[in-house]
Design an enzyme around this catalytic site. Structure first.
Site, PDB file in Angstrom:
ATOM      1  N   SER A   1      51.725 101.127  88.083  1.00 29.96           N
ATOM      2  CA  SER A   1      50.614 101.786  88.552  1.00 29.96           C
ATOM      3  C   SER A   1      49.962 100.884  89.632  1.00 29.96           C
ATOM      4  O   SER A   1      49.506  99.967  89.227  1.00 29.96           O
ATOM      5  CB  SER A   1      50.046 102.538  87.540  1.00 29.96           C
ATOM      6  OG  SER A   1      48.586 102.991  88.169  1.00 29.96           O
ATOM      7  N   LYS A   2      49.902 101.338  90.962  1.00 28.57           N
ATOM      8  CA  LYS A   2      48.849 100.644  91.837  1.00 28.57           C
ATOM      9  C   LYS A   2      47.562 100.556  91.249  1.00 28.57           C
ATOM     10  O   LYS A   2      46.759  99.511  91.283  1.00 28.57           O
ATOM     11  CB  LYS A   2      49.068 101.290  93.210  1.00 28.57           C
ATOM     12  CG  LYS A   2      48.048 100.862  94.033  1.00 28.57           C
ATOM     13  CD  LYS A   2      48.708 101.232  95.740  1.00 28.57           C
ATOM     14  CE  LYS A   2      48.391 102.725  95.972  1.00 28.57           C
ATOM     15  NZ  LYS A   2      48.764 103.192  97.235  1.00 28.57           N
ATOM     16  N   ARG A   3      46.944 101.661  90.566  1.00 31.34           N
ATOM     17  CA  ARG A   3      45.740 101.756  89.967  1.00 31.34           C
ATOM     18  C   ARG A   3      45.540 100.750  89.218  1.00 31.34           C
ATOM     19  O   ARG A   3      44.472 100.231  88.924  1.00 31.34           O
ATOM     20  CB  ARG A   3      45.545 103.149  89.517  1.00 31.34           C
ATOM     21  CG  ARG A   3      44.182 103.697  89.281  1.00 31.34           C
ATOM     22  CD  ARG A   3      43.786 104.966  88.825  1.00 31.34           C
ATOM     23  NE  ARG A   3      44.187 105.732  89.899  1.00 31.34           N
ATOM     24  CZ  ARG A   3      44.509 107.190  90.049  1.00 31.34           C
ATOM     25  NH1 ARG A   3      44.499 108.068  88.696  1.00 31.34           N
ATOM     26  NH2 ARG A   3      45.032 108.086  91.034  1.00 31.34           N
TER      27      ARG A   3
ATOM     28  N   GLY B   1      46.830  98.012  88.841  1.00 32.64           N
ATOM     29  CA  GLY B   1      46.964  96.610  89.582  1.00 32.64           C
ATOM     30  C   GLY B   1      48.367  95.984  89.337  1.00 32.64           C
ATOM     31  O   GLY B   1      48.409  94.641  89.416  1.00 32.64           O
TER      32      GLY B   1
END
Length: 483
Positions: A252-254, A256
């Site tokens: 997940s980019k969210r 990190g």
């Protein structure tokens, strides 16, 4: 049929590995069919828009060799290729659907929708619009429009029957129309929803193949109903599974997790990253897993894409990166490695060619280099326990004997001849005279001159790198510590 694929990212931050994989698969499908690869920027979600993110998309694709044939800077006659510049067309298409009886004005305000969904959730029902405005008369609609009542435009989903769509990975999927929501096509502010703009853009750009994450499988029936309502042919769908950080959690980019930029900062090579992410969900037919981009174009096939989630294996990526590092021409490796060497090694008298020749066969990540060479400027403090090596059969006692025998041999080599070949020749004569295995002599040298367990190269290479004076001083220091 001329194959036309598109990569349509939103400029909301860095290039996530999942996004880059979608771009890669989309590119490969186009290129192996002599087709057109299109870049389309979907920037209509202004709340999530990140300044500079579009430039990150451009740079990442270019760095990875995924050069688009059409896009914001390459008009192929199907532009604009930035969604916010296409705003004038979407409402016209929505009004066409209203005329066809395939869409309708909805005047329900936000409070009513929220109250409806709260009641549905409390009753254990999945929140859906109750089609309150679906059967308003023409006069009622005109009256509300004349009064300026805010509205959205919704898709009129059939209430009975089923919708079937085909996906190249999952096959035919059939859903009951009664389970589909009358999705919003045009929002209150006149902007299109993501789902509606996607369909319009893909059709008007003549997209033949759509690669996207399988989270969009549930939206595909509504997409197909839109294509059917317009009388258009839907594209070929390829829904790919998620990339997972482990068995339970998605990358997940969210959170990190790995973006392309993160991997570059960690010292990975672009070619290795592209090679690795191709394998995240796709299996080549043979045993080989090392492919250049050109080789991937030839080898890639849609039927090799898996239905199972791919686990991001950092160790495998690192191993593949090591393969690509070892493939580099020595001068290219030196160019890339020197900035990392100089983070901890400032000595100007070091022969960087020798140092790099010892690093390259062993390096898997460029960011590992500073720690590998941090002993060169100054010998670190170390415990004599390092001299004990079970495999080499060394211990502090025989290490002391070895260093005491090594010292005069190294001292006798003229400074101008203190190079790898001469050191190797003289030390192996000593080893032969002593009648011992190589490690009995070479391991103590390695520890004495580096103070480390893991080094770029063995004792002979390290002596050549450090030079005569420093080598002799460190050997004496080792003898002193062992004494």
């Amino acid at each position: 049929m001329k194959v036309r694929t598109r990569f349509a990212p939103s400029p909301t931050g860095y290039m996530h590995i999942g996004n880059l994989r979608t771009a890669l698969y989309t590119y490969l499908i186009a290129k192996q069919n002599d087709g057109t690869f299109i870049l389309r920027i979907e920037d209509t979600d202004q709340e999530r828009y990140v300044e500079g993110a579009t430039d990150v998309i451009y740079k990442t694709l270019r760095d990875c060799g995924l050069n688009w044939d059409e896009g914001p800077d390459k008009d192929g006659g199907f532009g604009p290729y930035i969604q916010s510049q296409r705003m004038g067309m979407y409402k016209d298409y929505a009004l066409q659907l209203i005329e066809k009886g395939e869409a309708y004005y909805c005047f329900c305000d936000k409070d009513r929708i929220e109250e409806l969904h709260a009641v549905q959730r409390a009753s254990g029902i999945s929140p859906m619009y109750d089609r309150h405005c679906r059967n308003l008369s023409k006069e009622e609609v005109e009256e509300k429009l004349a009064a300026g009542t805010p509205y959205v435009i919704r898709q009129k989903i059939p209430t009975e029957g089923t919708t079937t769509f085909h996906d190249e990975i999952y096959g035919d999927i059939t859903v009951e129309n009664s389970t589909l929501d009358d999705q919003i096509l045009i929002k209150t502010d006149g902007m299109p929803t993501y789902n509606f703009a996607n369909v319009i853009d893909d059709h008007t750009m003549q997209i033949t193949h759509v690669v996207r994450g399988n989270e969009y499988l549930s939206s595909a029936p509504k997409y197909n109903l839109l294509y059917k309502a317009f009388g258009w042919e839907p594209p070929i769908y390829i829904h790919v599974e998620h990339i997972m950080k482990d068995a339970q959690h998605k990358l997940s980019k969210r959170d990190g997790d790995a973006s392309y930029q993160d991997l570059m900062a960690k010292g990975y090579l672009t070619e290795a990253v592209i090679n690795y992410i191709a394998l995240l969900g796709w299996a080549p037919k043979g045993e080989n897993e090392i492919f250049t981009l050109d080789e991937l174009i030839k080898e890639f096939s849609i039927d090799g894409i898996s239905k199972s989630p791919a686990i991001f294996d950092a160790m495998k990526l690192k191993a593949i990166n090591g393969v690509y590092i070892r493939k580099l021409a020595p001068e290219k490796f030196k160019e890339l490695a020197v900035p990392y060497i100089r983070q901890t090694c400032k000595r100007e008298d070091i022969d960087l060619d020798i140092l790099c020749s010892t690093l390259q066969p062993r390096a898997e990540l460029f960011t590992d280099i500073p720690e590998q060479v941090d002993f060169i400027d100054a010998l670190p403090e170390y415990d004599i326990a390092l001299y004990t090596h079970k495999k080499m059969k060394t211990n502090p006692e025989n290490a002391l004997d070895a260093l005491q025998r090594v010292l005069p041999v190294l001292e006798a080599i003229p400074a101008e001849d203190f190079n790898h070949d001469r050191i190797h020749e003289d030390l192996f004569k000593l080893i032969e005279e002593m009648g011992v295995k190589n490690g009995i002599v070479l391991w103590p040298i390695r520890v004495a001159v580096s103070g480390k367990q893991f080094t770029p190269g063995g004792g002979i290479e390290l002596c050549a790198i450090l030079g005569k004076d420093d080598t002799i001083a460190r050997i004496k220091k080792g003898i002193e510590k062992l004494s």
